[in-house]
Scaffold this motif. Structure first.
Motif, mmCIF file in Angstrom:
data_model
loop_
_atom_site.group_PDB
_atom_site.id
_atom_site.type_symbol
_atom_site.label_atom_id
_atom_site.label_comp_id
_atom_site.label_asym_id
_atom_site.label_seq_id
_atom_site.Cartn_x
_atom_site.Cartn_y
_atom_site.Cartn_z
ATOM 1 N N PRO A 47 0.634 -1.016 0.229
ATOM 2 C CA PRO A 47 0.105 -0.155 -0.024
ATOM 3 C C PRO A 47 1.147 1.546 0.309
ATOM 4 N N ASP A 48 0.319 2.792 -0.666
ATOM 5 C CA ASP A 48 1.145 3.761 -0.465
ATOM 6 C C ASP A 48 0.915 3.973 1.201
ATOM 7 N N HIS A 49 2.009 5.027 1.439
ATOM 8 C CA HIS A 49 1.946 5.446 2.663
ATOM 9 C C HIS A 49 0.899 6.165 3.200
ATOM 10 N N ALA A 50 -0.026 6.393 2.864
ATOM 11 C CA ALA A 50 -1.347 6.777 3.097
ATOM 12 C C ALA A 50 -2.149 5.939 3.782
ATOM 13 N N ALA A 51 -2.240 4.671 3.243
ATOM 14 C CA ALA A 51 -2.953 3.399 2.783
ATOM 15 C C ALA A 51 -2.518 2.627 4.356
ATOM 16 N N GLU A 52 -1.039 2.587 4.262
ATOM 17 C CA GLU A 52 -0.350 1.999 5.387
ATOM 18 C C GLU A 52 -0.675 2.382 6.758
ATOM 19 N N VAL A 53 -0.895 3.717 6.957
ATOM 20 C CA VAL A 53 -0.957 4.039 8.779
ATOM 21 C C VAL A 53 -2.610 4.075 8.071
ATOM 22 N N GLU A 54 -3.117 4.202 7.793
ATOM 23 C CA GLU A 54 -4.940 3.909 7.690
ATOM 24 C C GLU A 54 -5.106 2.833 8.152
#
Length: 319
Positions: free
Chosen positions: A178-185
């Motif tokens: 996942p991209d950074h934002a999705a992995e944080v989510e």
């Protein structure tokens, strides 16, 4: 009768439910649903920890469907997958004990770690939706979807899937990181991920059967039929190719494209639907020759070249 709006609403309902737990993978989720509604099977090729199992579980949960997971290992026997007939001493007769393949969604985890004999146990059920044991045929539940996974990095002790097995899969996809934002989510929503088993069904099995039937009703103009065949045929004549896409690949591309068209609320197929799905549907069916492999060629680039080289029907009648 096909209702584009009804199909699109059902497709979106399933997609949004699955995306509640499979974060940042909307395209992969849509391809998985396309596989289900085109009555195909899905091969997910990716490294561990990218959400392959979660995708299969979320798909089954959102349908309220039964599902089983089979961990493929070198000592797994065909009867461990399909089931076995044993003698019941009380009843004084033979009884069939169904294997884990008897479920709506079957996750074949690391399928390439089992022997070719056990891999072949899936051939009949993936094509015919039946399992034959000791001369008796047993149907599996409908709809039926095999989601198989394999790790493309760790190939030690594995048995590469033969062409006949690969051809049974309607699509091969990769989830990717996942991209950074999705992995944080994902990290922030970990509590919700733990409740994956409680994901409520948003569509019933009967409603899914209706969607499958509606997708088959999507209109296909004669020139678009011809376009699908021409794209598949072009992969067979490319200079880098040892084995091109089969007629089963043409049929899979047509069925998947019809689902894509219906998911967008259309009741007719366009060449753009075919172009969008050519790579995930056809690439895994293509074998490159040795020269192409030495040059670092890929099946995906062959499919892209085949699509680019195939004239697109342009008239209004055809689309």
């Amino acid at each position: 009768m096909l209702s584009g709006e009804h199909f699109a609403a059902g497709f979106a309902l399933l997609r949004d439910a699955i995306c509640e737990v499979v974060r940042g993978k909307v395209s992969a989720v849509e391809l998985a649903l396309t596989c289900l509604l085109a009555e195909g099977h899905l091969l997910v090729e990716d490294v561990p920890g990218t959400g392959k199992t979660t995708l299969a579980r979320a798909l089954a949960a959102s349908l309220g469907a039964s599902w089983n997971r089979v961990q493929f290992t070198p000592d797994l026997m065909p009867s461990d997958v399909t089931g076995v007939t044993v003698f019941d001493q009380r009843a004084q007769e033979f009884a069939f004990h169904a294997g884990p393949v008897f479920a709506h969604v079957v996750l074949a985890d690391e399928i390439n770690r089992a022997s070719p004999k056990t891999q072949a146990a899936l051939l009949e059920v993936m094509e015919e939706r039946n399992v034959t044991v000791d001369g008796t045929t047993h149907p599996v539940p409908q709809p039926f979807l095999v989601v198989a996974t394999q790790n493309p990095v760790d190939m030690d002790g594995t048995y590469p899937l033969p062409e006949a097995q690969l051809d049974r899969f309607l699509m091969r996809i990769r989830l990717g990181y996942p991209d950074h934002a999705a992995e944080v989510e994902v990290l922030q929503g970990r509590e919700r991920t733990r409740r994956l088993g409680d994901l409520p069904p948003v569509l019933g099995i009967d409603e899914v059967a209706v969607l499958i039937h509606q997708a088959e009703q999507v209109f296909v103009a004669p020139s678009v039929y011809s376009y699908v065949v021409n794209v598949a045929a072009a992969t067979r004549t490319m200079p880098d190719v040892r084995l091109g896409a089969s007629p089963r690949g043409s049929l899979a591309l047509l069925r998947a494209s019809q689902v894509r068209a219906a998911s967008q609320g259309r009741v007719y197929l366009t060449p753009d639907d075919v172009k969008a799905l050519a790579e995930p549907v056809l690439a895994h069916r293509i074998l490159l020759n040795q020269d192409a492999l030495m040059r670092g060629g890929t099946a995906a680039s062959v499919v892209a070249a085949a699509v680019a080289a195939t004239p697109v029907p342009q008239t209004a009648e055809n689309v």
